[in-house]
Design a protein around this motif. Structure first.
Motif, mmCIF file in Angstrom:
data_model
loop_
_atom_site.group_PDB
_atom_site.id
_atom_site.type_symbol
_atom_site.label_atom_id
_atom_site.label_comp_id
_atom_site.label_asym_id
_atom_site.label_seq_id
_atom_site.Cartn_x
_atom_site.Cartn_y
_atom_site.Cartn_z
ATOM 1 N N GLY A 23 9.229 10.879 -8.154
ATOM 2 C CA GLY A 23 8.221 11.428 -7.250
ATOM 3 C C GLY A 23 7.874 12.852 -7.613
ATOM 4 N N ALA A 24 8.033 13.765 -6.673
ATOM 5 C CA ALA A 24 7.725 15.175 -6.934
ATOM 6 C C ALA A 24 8.639 15.765 -7.993
ATOM 7 C CB ALA A 24 7.839 15.978 -5.643
ATOM 8 N N GLY A 25 9.844 15.198 -8.154
ATOM 9 C CA GLY A 25 10.764 15.643 -9.192
ATOM 10 C C GLY A 25 11.613 16.836 -8.798
ATOM 11 N N SER A 26 11.033 17.777 -8.092
ATOM 12 C CA SER A 26 11.736 18.997 -7.689
ATOM 13 C C SER A 26 12.186 18.895 -6.234
ATOM 14 C CB SER A 26 10.833 20.218 -7.878
ATOM 15 O OG SER A 26 9.557 20.002 -7.280
ATOM 16 N N ILE A 27 13.258 19.611 -5.913
ATOM 17 C CA ILE A 27 13.925 19.476 -4.618
ATOM 18 C C ILE A 27 13.670 20.696 -3.748
ATOM 19 C CG2 ILE A 27 16.167 19.224 -3.491
ATOM 20 C CD1 ILE A 27 17.106 17.759 -6.028
ATOM 21 N N ARG B 22 0.302 18.509 -13.146
ATOM 22 C CA ARG B 22 1.583 18.039 -12.631
ATOM 23 C C ARG B 22 1.395 16.615 -12.124
ATOM 24 N NH1 ARG B 22 4.829 20.370 -7.449
ATOM 25 N NH2 ARG B 22 6.510 18.809 -7.497
ATOM 26 N N ILE B 23 2.352 15.743 -12.454
ATOM 27 C CA ILE B 23 2.236 14.331 -12.117
ATOM 28 C C ILE B 23 3.513 13.848 -11.437
ATOM 29 C CG2 ILE B 23 0.675 13.898 -14.062
ATOM 30 C CD1 ILE B 23 3.143 12.568 -15.457
ATOM 31 N N PRO B 24 3.477 12.691 -10.770
ATOM 32 C CA PRO B 24 4.714 12.119 -10.218
ATOM 33 C C PRO B 24 5.682 11.765 -11.349
ATOM 34 C CG PRO B 24 2.771 11.061 -9.265
ATOM 35 C CD PRO B 24 2.279 11.893 -10.401
ATOM 36 N N CYS B 25 6.948 12.013 -11.133
ATOM 37 C CA CYS B 25 7.975 11.663 -12.118
ATOM 38 C C CYS B 25 8.369 10.197 -11.952
ATOM 39 C CB CYS B 25 9.211 12.530 -11.928
ATOM 40 S SG CYS B 25 8.936 14.294 -12.192
ATOM 41 N N SER C 131 0.814 -1.208 0.000
ATOM 42 C CA SER C 131 0.000 0.000 0.000
ATOM 43 C C SER C 131 0.852 1.264 0.000
ATOM 44 C CB SER C 131 -0.922 0.025 1.238
ATOM 45 O OG SER C 131 -0.142 0.141 2.419
ATOM 46 N N VAL C 132 2.174 1.091 0.187
ATOM 47 C CA VAL C 132 3.055 2.238 0.187
ATOM 48 C C VAL C 132 3.212 2.758 -1.239
ATOM 49 C CG1 VAL C 132 5.388 3.067 0.648
ATOM 50 C CG2 VAL C 132 4.310 1.467 2.227
ATOM 51 N N THR C 133 2.845 3.992 -1.455
ATOM 52 C CA THR C 133 2.932 4.587 -2.790
ATOM 53 C C THR C 133 3.664 5.916 -2.687
ATOM 54 O OG1 THR C 133 0.798 5.690 -2.471
ATOM 55 C CG2 THR C 133 0.769 3.529 -3.527
ATOM 56 N N ASN C 134 3.904 6.506 -3.828
ATOM 57 C CA ASN C 134 4.526 7.808 -3.851
ATOM 58 C C ASN C 134 3.673 8.795 -3.079
ATOM 59 O OD1 ASN C 134 6.836 9.119 -4.900
ATOM 60 N ND2 ASN C 134 6.466 8.080 -6.847
ATOM 61 N N ALA C 135 4.315 9.620 -2.271
ATOM 62 C CA ALA C 135 3.573 10.618 -1.513
ATOM 63 C C ALA C 135 2.972 11.665 -2.432
ATOM 64 C CB ALA C 135 4.477 11.272 -0.474
ATOM 65 N N PHE C 136 3.608 11.876 -3.578
ATOM 66 C CA PHE C 136 3.137 12.922 -4.482
ATOM 67 C C PHE C 136 1.992 12.416 -5.348
ATOM 68 C CE2 PHE C 136 3.155 15.455 -8.351
ATOM 69 C CZ PHE C 136 3.082 16.714 -7.814
ATOM 70 N N THR D 45 1.909 16.329 -17.496
ATOM 71 C CA THR D 45 1.226 15.775 -18.662
ATOM 72 C C THR D 45 0.424 16.894 -19.310
ATOM 73 O OG1 THR D 45 1.094 13.512 -17.833
ATOM 74 C CG2 THR D 45 -0.541 14.164 -19.460
ATOM 75 N N LEU D 46 0.575 17.037 -20.625
ATOM 76 C CA LEU D 46 -0.136 18.073 -21.368
ATOM 77 C C LEU D 46 -0.938 17.450 -22.492
ATOM 78 C CD1 LEU D 46 2.968 19.303 -20.679
ATOM 79 C CD2 LEU D 46 1.893 21.339 -21.643
ATOM 80 N N LYS D 47 -2.096 18.028 -22.750
ATOM 81 C CA LYS D 47 -2.887 17.671 -23.922
ATOM 82 C C LYS D 47 -3.442 18.953 -24.527
ATOM 83 C CE LYS D 47 -6.872 16.491 -20.977
ATOM 84 N NZ LYS D 47 -7.798 15.398 -20.579
ATOM 85 N N CYS D 48 -3.528 18.969 -25.827
ATOM 86 C CA CYS D 48 -4.030 20.157 -26.516
ATOM 87 C C CYS D 48 -5.520 20.318 -26.241
ATOM 88 C CB CYS D 48 -3.770 20.030 -28.012
ATOM 89 S SG CYS D 48 -3.980 21.584 -28.920
ATOM 90 N N ASP D 49 -5.942 21.537 -25.985
ATOM 91 C CA ASP D 49 -7.345 21.836 -25.708
ATOM 92 C C ASP D 49 -8.087 22.017 -27.037
ATOM 93 O OD1 ASP D 49 -9.772 22.620 -24.761
ATOM 94 O OD2 ASP D 49 -9.055 24.400 -23.697
ATOM 95 N N ALA D 50 -8.505 20.893 -27.600
ATOM 96 C CA ALA D 50 -9.123 20.901 -28.932
ATOM 97 C C ALA D 50 -10.455 21.632 -28.952
ATOM 98 C CB ALA D 50 -9.301 19.470 -29.427
#
Length: 261
Positions: free
Chosen positions: A189-193, A160-163, A25-30, A89-94
């Motif tokens: 995880g968060a990716g940034s420090i 913004r998503i986990p890395c 059950s331990v997952t990324n905190a982010f 994650t990005l997607k174009c706003d069609a």
């Protein structure tokens, strides 16, 4: 005796279930953010060669593992370098621009650079990275996964998503004598420090400060000492990298850990 054995067996089974349940059950905190509206342009050429280097200090994006799935962030997102390494994650706003969007596609990028403001241009005509706009200037190969080249700029929805990176966190030690400049890359995880601490084999722990981008500095003579780091990501998760840099290290070397966020 049989009853006691049965009770013991039942207790062991319960303990196994608890341990296994805890383990799995331990997952990324982010956790991923909600979807937000923004815009995206592209730069760097069709081979993304113009995206190498950048304000996060990652240098050759191929050797550091980021490749062409990268973007420069506008002032509103870059946060003076504190957002380096974050994943989106990005997607174009069609619905907003059906002409230049590729429907049904998305792309995941890592923040590796800064898109500076251009106050000589209005926010809606050239000043795309001006505050308070949330804008991504993407490596062209990544941008073309969601937008049609001729469009130039597209509206996007982003979150913004986990890395998720292959291998462990990497530490590149630069500097000279009483100055260590440590580039920290491949952070999951968060990716940034948020903060970094360093310890030599002959010292206690002390704090490093952000020099620029993903480069963290310490002032002290650490030559001939094995180096350990405590890295805290922006979601508050801390990992310790004990003795990741051996005592015979030299400036310019990179050391890869087996630990990931």
């Amino acid at each position: 005796m049989t009853k006691i054995m049965r009770k013991l067996a039942g207790l062991v089974a319960v303990m196994v279930i608890i341990v296994v349940g805890y383990c799995c059950s331990v997952t990324n905190a982010f956790e991923p953010s909600g979807w937000v509206r923004g815009h995206a342009t592209f730069y760097g050429g069709s081979d993304a060669s113009g995206t190498m280097g950048g304000a996060c200090g990652y240098g050759d994006l191929y050797s550091t593992g980021y490749g062409t799935a990268t973007a420069a962030l506008s002032t509103a997102l870059f946060n003076d370098g504190a957002s380096c390494g974050q994943c989106y994650t990005l997607k174009c706003d069609a619905d907003s621009d059906p002409r230049w969007c590729i429907r049904g596609t998305s792309v995941t990028i890592t923040a590796t650079n800064f898109c500076p403001p251009n106050y000589a241009e209005p926010n809606d005509d050239g000043g795309w990275c001006n505050p308070p706009l949330q804008h991504f200037d993407m490596a062209q190969p990544a941008w073309e996964k969601i937008g049609i080249y001729r469009g130039g700029i597209i509206p996007v929805m982003f979150q913004r998503i986990p890395c998720a990176h292959n291998g462990g966190v990497r530490f590149t030690v630069n500097g000279r004598d009483y100055f260590q400049l440590v580039l920290i890359t491949n952070v999951g995880g968060a990716g940034s420090i948020q903060s970094v601490m360093i310890k030599g084999s002959k010292t206690g722990w002390f704090s490093m400060s952000r020099n620029w981008g993903a480069n963290w500095q310490a002032n002290g003579y650490m030559d001939g000492q094995a180096l350990s780091f405590k890295v805290t990501t922006t979601d508050g998760v801390t990992k310790e990298f004990d003795g990741i840099v051996p005592s015979d290290w030299r400036f310019g070397q990179t050391f890869t850990s087996s630990i990931q966020f």
